[in-house]
Write a protein that holds these residues in place. Sequence first.
Motif, PDB file in Angstrom:
ATOM      1  N   LEU A  77       0.824  -1.201   0.000  1.00 11.16           N
ATOM      2  CA  LEU A  77       0.000   0.000   0.000  1.00 11.16           C
ATOM      3  C   LEU A  77       0.860   1.253   0.000  1.00 11.16           C
ATOM      4  CD1 LEU A  77      -2.626  -0.939   2.767  1.00 11.16           C
ATOM      5  CD2 LEU A  77      -2.694  -1.475   0.318  1.00 11.16           C
ATOM      6  N   ASP A  78       0.432   2.267  -0.735  1.00  9.41           N
ATOM      7  CA  ASP A  78       1.022   3.598  -0.664  1.00  9.41           C
ATOM      8  C   ASP A  78       0.252   4.351   0.412  1.00  9.41           C
ATOM      9  OD1 ASP A  78       1.837   6.210  -0.915  1.00  9.41           O
ATOM     10  OD2 ASP A  78       1.678   6.276  -3.098  1.00  9.41           O
ATOM     11  N   ILE A 125      -1.749   1.734  -8.573  1.00 10.03           N
ATOM     12  CA  ILE A 125      -1.155   2.881  -9.238  1.00 10.03           C
ATOM     13  C   ILE A 125      -0.199   2.365 -10.319  1.00 10.03           C
ATOM     14  CG2 ILE A 125       0.241   4.962  -8.960  1.00 10.03           C
ATOM     15  CD1 ILE A 125      -0.637   4.967  -6.007  1.00 10.03           C
ATOM     16  N   THR A 126      -0.441   2.720 -11.547  1.00  5.42           N
ATOM     17  CA  THR A 126       0.337   2.181 -12.661  1.00  5.42           C
ATOM     18  C   THR A 126       1.816   2.541 -12.564  1.00  5.42           C
ATOM     19  OG1 THR A 126      -1.605   2.346 -14.097  1.00  5.42           O
ATOM     20  CG2 THR A 126       0.533   2.116 -15.171  1.00  5.42           C
ATOM     21  N   ALA A 140      -3.605   1.744  -3.756  1.00  2.00           N
ATOM     22  CA  ALA A 140      -4.215   2.911  -3.137  1.00  2.00           C
ATOM     23  C   ALA A 140      -5.732   2.726  -3.180  1.00  2.00           C
ATOM     24  CB  ALA A 140      -3.795   4.178  -3.889  1.00  2.00           C
ATOM     25  N   PRO A 141      -6.495   3.603  -2.521  1.00  2.00           N
ATOM     26  CA  PRO A 141      -7.942   3.461  -2.575  1.00  2.00           C
ATOM     27  C   PRO A 141      -8.459   3.492  -4.010  1.00  2.00           C
ATOM     28  CG  PRO A 141      -7.329   4.987  -0.845  1.00  2.00           C
ATOM     29  CD  PRO A 141      -6.084   4.694  -1.611  1.00  2.00           C
ATOM     30  N   GLY A 163      -4.542   4.596 -12.816  1.00  3.49           N
ATOM     31  CA  GLY A 163      -4.643   3.158 -12.612  1.00  3.49           C
ATOM     32  C   GLY A 163      -5.603   2.789 -11.508  1.00  3.49           C
ATOM     33  N   THR A 164      -5.801   3.692 -10.543  1.00  2.00           N
ATOM     34  CA  THR A 164      -6.686   3.380  -9.416  1.00  2.00           C
ATOM     35  C   THR A 164      -8.161   3.443  -9.800  1.00  2.00           C
ATOM     36  OG1 THR A 164      -6.617   5.688  -8.656  1.00  2.00           O
ATOM     37  CG2 THR A 164      -5.025   4.156  -7.683  1.00  2.00           C
TER      38      THR A 164
END
Length: 244
Positions: free
Chosen positions: A33-34, A65-66, A72-73, A187-188
């Motif tokens: 996770l970020d 996230i690409t 991330a959410p 991406g998210t």
Amino acid sequence: MDIQPYTSTETLAVGRPWLMSMLGIEANETVTLDLSQFDENLHWTAPTAYQSDRKMKSGIPLGKITASGLYAPYAAVTNEVQTLTVTGSPTGGTFTITWSGQTTAALAYNATAAAVQTALENLSNIAPGDVTVTGNAGGPWTLTWGGTQLGEDVAAPTTTSSLTGGTTPAVAVATTTAGGAATASDGTETFKGFLFTEIAFAPTSTKAAAPLMVHGQIDPSKLPVAFDPTDLPAGSNSQFVYKA
């Protein structure tokens, strides 16, 4: 070191009211996770005097996230936001709001946001939680749609004015945020799965390992973050069965 090892304080019977069955737990994946992308209260709870770590809530929908490969959410589709603005400086009178063929009771020219929300919720086609109204008495009022209208392109209401005083008073309606469009392009916006368990992480950490649930049976109404599976865009993870 900026990566916090994955730890869980949950048991199978506690902390996951959104999980309908344990089907698919063998399919969990370990992801990173970020932590900078998550918000206090919505996603995690602050440390206490007895627990120094933050607690990330289980059931958070996640996207990847690409650029970084971190999670991330999930950036779900946007919710419709509309505004109602009283024009012409009225000094009295009332107005009504019509939405999807139904009309509210008369509202005072200086109605509070709570009164506007109650009037809308009294319509048989708007349930509590479908719309939140904020703003000052007399407006402008902001209508933020959710609930059964989560992520939908909601038709704008219309108004009928019996306002008095001022100069040609009326209530103008505007759409400030159209519902239904993706909120991200990193991406998210593509759903990948749910955070399977609550995890603990130190306030100084920037990343944390976590289990991603990619297969199972879910009750969306009990997730910690509003989530409407019918709004998932093409390409999103669909290995879930959702409670009707």
